[in-house]
Enzyme design. Structure first.
Site, PDB file in Angstrom:
ATOM      1  N   GLU A   1      -5.592  -4.713  10.653  1.00  0.00           N
ATOM      2  CA  GLU A   1      -4.563  -3.694  10.845  1.00  0.00           C
ATOM      3  C   GLU A   1      -4.831  -2.938  12.146  1.00  0.00           C
ATOM      4  OE1 GLU A   1      -2.585  -2.574   6.865  1.00  0.00           O
ATOM      5  OE2 GLU A   1      -4.296  -1.269   7.141  1.00  0.00           O
TER       6      GLU A   1
ATOM      7  N   GLU B   1      -7.097   4.886   7.670  1.00  0.00           N
ATOM      8  CA  GLU B   1      -6.878   6.305   7.351  1.00  0.00           C
ATOM      9  C   GLU B   1      -8.092   6.889   6.637  1.00  0.00           C
ATOM     10  OE1 GLU B   1      -3.064   5.684   5.487  1.00  0.00           O
ATOM     11  OE2 GLU B   1      -2.233   5.163   7.452  1.00  0.00           O
TER      12      GLU B   1
ATOM     13  N   LYS C   1       0.169   4.212  -0.265  1.00  0.00           N
ATOM     14  CA  LYS C   1      -0.468   5.419   0.287  1.00  0.00           C
ATOM     15  C   LYS C   1      -0.186   6.600  -0.648  1.00  0.00           C
ATOM     16  CE  LYS C   1      -0.226   3.350   4.796  1.00  0.00           C
ATOM     17  NZ  LYS C   1      -0.278   3.518   6.238  1.00  0.00           N
TER      18      LYS C   1
ATOM     19  N   HIS D   1      -9.627   1.266   4.735  1.00  0.00           N
ATOM     20  CA  HIS D   1      -8.374   1.476   5.464  1.00  0.00           C
ATOM     21  C   HIS D   1      -8.645   2.451   6.617  1.00  0.00           C
ATOM     22  CE1 HIS D   1      -4.330   2.724   6.451  1.00  0.00           C
ATOM     23  NE2 HIS D   1      -3.909   1.631   5.849  1.00  0.00           N
TER      24      HIS D   1
ATOM     25  N   SER E   1       3.244  -1.987  10.428  1.00  0.00           N
ATOM     26  CA  SER E   1       4.696  -2.067  10.651  1.00  0.00           C
ATOM     27  C   SER E   1       5.276  -3.441  10.316  1.00  0.00           C
ATOM     28  CB  SER E   1       5.046  -1.657  12.084  1.00  0.00           C
ATOM     29  OG  SER E   1       4.675  -0.306  12.303  1.00  0.00           O
TER      30      SER E   1
ATOM     31  N   GLY F   1       2.410   2.348  10.731  1.00  0.00           N
ATOM     32  CA  GLY F   1       3.399   3.400  10.541  1.00  0.00           C
ATOM     33  C   GLY F   1       4.127   3.814  11.806  1.00  0.00           C
TER      34      GLY F   1
ATOM     35  N   ASN G   1       0.880  -1.173   0.000  1.00  0.00           N
ATOM     36  CA  ASN G   1       0.000   0.000   0.000  1.00  0.00           C
ATOM     37  C   ASN G   1       0.915   1.220   0.000  1.00  0.00           C
ATOM     38  OD1 ASN G   1      -1.778   2.051   0.530  1.00  0.00           O
ATOM     39  ND2 ASN G   1      -2.276   1.395   2.626  1.00  0.00           N
TER      40      ASN G   1
HETATM   41  P1  PGA Z   1       2.724   0.320   7.632  1.00  0.00           P
HETATM   42  O1  PGA Z   1       1.269   0.560   6.966  1.00  0.00           O
HETATM   43  O2  PGA Z   1       3.229  -1.002   7.091  1.00  0.00           O
HETATM   44  O3  PGA Z   1       3.546   1.486   7.168  1.00  0.00           O
HETATM   45  O4  PGA Z   1       2.527   0.281   9.091  1.00  0.00           O
HETATM   46  C1  PGA Z   1       0.360  -0.488   6.808  1.00  0.00           C
HETATM   47  C2  PGA Z   1      -0.941   0.020   6.230  1.00  0.00           C
HETATM   48  O5  PGA Z   1      -1.398   1.104   6.642  1.00  0.00           O
HETATM   49  O6  PGA Z   1      -1.562  -0.619   5.357  1.00  0.00           O
END
Ligand code: PGA
Length: 250
Positions: free
Chosen positions: A167, A98, A11, A96, A212, A173, A9
């Site tokens: 998640e 976000e 982003k 997601h 992460s 992140g 992803n």
């Molecule tokens: P990350 O993001 O691996 O940077 O923690 C995962 C995600 O939001 O899909």
């Protein structure tokens, strides 16, 4: 046995030149695609055309990060499933955290987006996960069950054609990864919930972990019986890290 599924992803990262360099490195790797598995990169909308061309004939397929729950019409800024399909998009992330947080997407809206993807032959990757305060309050399982139930109610047996991603929001992140056992407990609960609905689907649907995930912590995570792959943010922006994740033995 469910195949390893590794989805990047990106982003809101990338540029025409950075994408080109990333994909050149990724696709030159001699081991890519040697192992059975499903590999995808979910890129920002403006790069669908570029990445679709560069990924043609590779073992990595194209994904998007969102989809409209409408088929067409006066929805400024939205992108429909049919449009995604025209670029060869095979996967789309829906719900997601976000998007749930910054775009106020509700459980019902996420379910409708998953339905819109399926109607266009695109596999939705349905994200669920709890915030840190929900976790601290012991609410992880009720939260993820509620999020999944909204999708089950709308999609019914079509859930067999979806992927699910757990998640935990506090792990996204942040460099704080859930422990493999902690994640496994949630994945097992999600699979049990699927099984109550449709036992056959429960055994088939891949449940990915995200938050992460990196080459140095993924092996232990993917060794868990109900963790079938990863939804990867940061590590999917570094070709050698994404390659290492795709090469992990389950
Ligand atoms: P990350 O993001 O691996 O940077 O923690 C995962 C995600 O939001 O899909």
């Amino acid at each position: 046995m469910r195949p390893l599924t590794m989805v990047g992803n990106w982003k809101m990262h990338g540029s025409l030149s950075a994408n080109q360099a990333f994909l050149q490195e990724l696709l030159a790797a001699p081991d890519l695609g040697k192992k059975p598995g499903r590999f995808a990169l979910c890129v920002p909308y403006p790069y669908l055309a570029q990445v679709s061309q560069l990924l043609a004939h590779s073992p990595v397929v194209l994904g998007a990060q969102d989809i409209s729950d409408h088929s067409h019409g006066a929805y400024t800024g939205e992108v429909s499933g049919q449009m995604l399909k025209e670029f060869g998009t095979r996967y789309v992330i829906v719900g997601h955290s976000e998007r749930r947080a910054y775009h106020h997407e509700t459980d019902d809206c996420v379910a409708r987006k998953a339905k819109a993807a399926l109607l266009n032959g695109i596999t939705p990757i349905i994200c669920v996960g709890e915030t840190e305060s929900e976790r601290d309050a012991g609410q992880t399982l009720p939260v993820v069950r509620r999020q999944l139930q909204a999708v089950l109610d709308l999609l019914q047996n079509k859930i067999a054609d979806c992927l699910i991603a757990y998640e935990p929001i506090w792990a996204i992140g942040t460099g704080r990864v859930a422990s493999p056992h902690e994640a496994q407990d949630v994945h097992r609960e999600l699979r049990l919930q699927l099984a109550k609905f449709d036992a056959d689907a429960a055994s088939k649907v891949a449940i990915l972990y995200g938050g992460s995930l990196k080459p140095d912590n993924a092996k232990e995570m993917l060794a868990m019986p109900d963790i079938d792959g990863g939804l990867v943010g940061g590590a999917s922006l570094v070709a050698k890290d994404f390659l290492a994740l795709c090469a992990i033995d389950q």
